[in-house]
Design a protein around this motif. Structure first.
Motif, short mmCIF file in Angstrom:
data_model
loop_
_atom_site.label_atom_id
_atom_site.label_comp_id
_atom_site.label_asym_id
_atom_site.label_seq_id
_atom_site.Cartn_x
_atom_site.Cartn_y
_atom_site.Cartn_z
N ILE A 103 -28.81 -25.21 33.99
CA ILE A 103 -28.41 -24.34 34.87
C ILE A 103 -29.25 -23.15 34.53
N GLU A 148 -20.12 -27.20 41.56
CA GLU A 148 -20.09 -28.21 40.59
C GLU A 148 -18.91 -26.60 40.02
N ARG A 149 -18.47 -25.36 40.26
CA ARG A 149 -17.65 -24.20 39.71
C ARG A 149 -16.38 -24.75 40.54
N MET A 183 -32.12 -31.05 38.23
CA MET A 183 -30.63 -30.65 37.73
C MET A 183 -30.45 -32.06 38.94
N LYS A 199 -30.19 -20.95 38.26
CA LYS A 199 -29.49 -19.81 38.66
C LYS A 199 -30.86 -18.84 39.05
N LEU A 223 -24.55 -25.16 42.51
CA LEU A 223 -23.84 -24.37 41.36
C LEU A 223 -22.49 -24.04 41.65
N ALA A 255 -27.42 -29.89 31.22
CA ALA A 255 -27.47 -28.85 31.73
C ALA A 255 -26.86 -27.64 32.05
N GLN A 256 -26.11 -27.95 31.02
CA GLN A 256 -25.15 -26.50 30.95
C GLN A 256 -26.02 -25.69 30.22
#
Length: 149
Positions: free
Chosen positions: A110, A45-46, A123, A114, A42, A105-106
């Motif tokens: 995800i 990805e961010r 994922m 989280k 994560l 995924a979005q």
């Protein structure tokens, strides 16, 4: 716009898009899997999202412009009549698959990841799939040099 300039922008964007996913697959995924820590993915990805999405935008835009320069306008998409049309249409199908994985995924994976690391394998599947698709698109694009397939 000049064909050569379009191709350079397209190839640089592909290097960023595919390279970023390969880095994620081979550097960050193994660590996240070993440590059972989705935050590793994560966080990457961010940080990568702005650069990756910008490169994807340029890939799609220049790809469509290049297709038009080869005479493959929207009217010929998915007809698979000529070798170049086959390449363009195949890449468009792979792009649609990429979009499907990205949306999944979005909006599905995800948010669950989280709160619950048990979704890490899902994922990982999404990431490996998008990376594989990106590499395939790169390989398919190289066939343009030979007149298509």
């Amino acid at each position: 716009m000049n064909h050569h300039l379009l191709l350079i922008i397209h190839l640089l964007s592909a290097a960023i898009w595919v390279g970023g996913h390969l880095l994620l697959c081979f550097a960050y995924l193994p660590q996240a899997f070993r440590e059972k820590d989705p935050k590793i993915i994560l966080n990457y990805e961010r940080k990568y999202e702005a650069v990756g999405m910008t490169s994807l935008f340029f890939l799609v835009t220049t790809g469509i412009m290049i297709a038009y320069k080869y005479g493959v306008s929207i009217h010929f998409w998915f007809q698979f009549a000529s070798p170049i049309e086959k390449v363009v249409s195949s890449k468009l199908i792979l792009l649609l698959l990429t979009v499907a994985f990205a949306l999944s995924a979005q909006f599905r994976v995800i948010p669950r990841l989280k709160n619950d690391s048990t979704h890490l394998s899902e994922m990982i599947f999404h990431i490996v799939s998008v990376t594989t698709i990106g590499v395939l698109m790169l390989i398919f694009g190289s066939f343009i040099r030979f007149g298509g397939f």
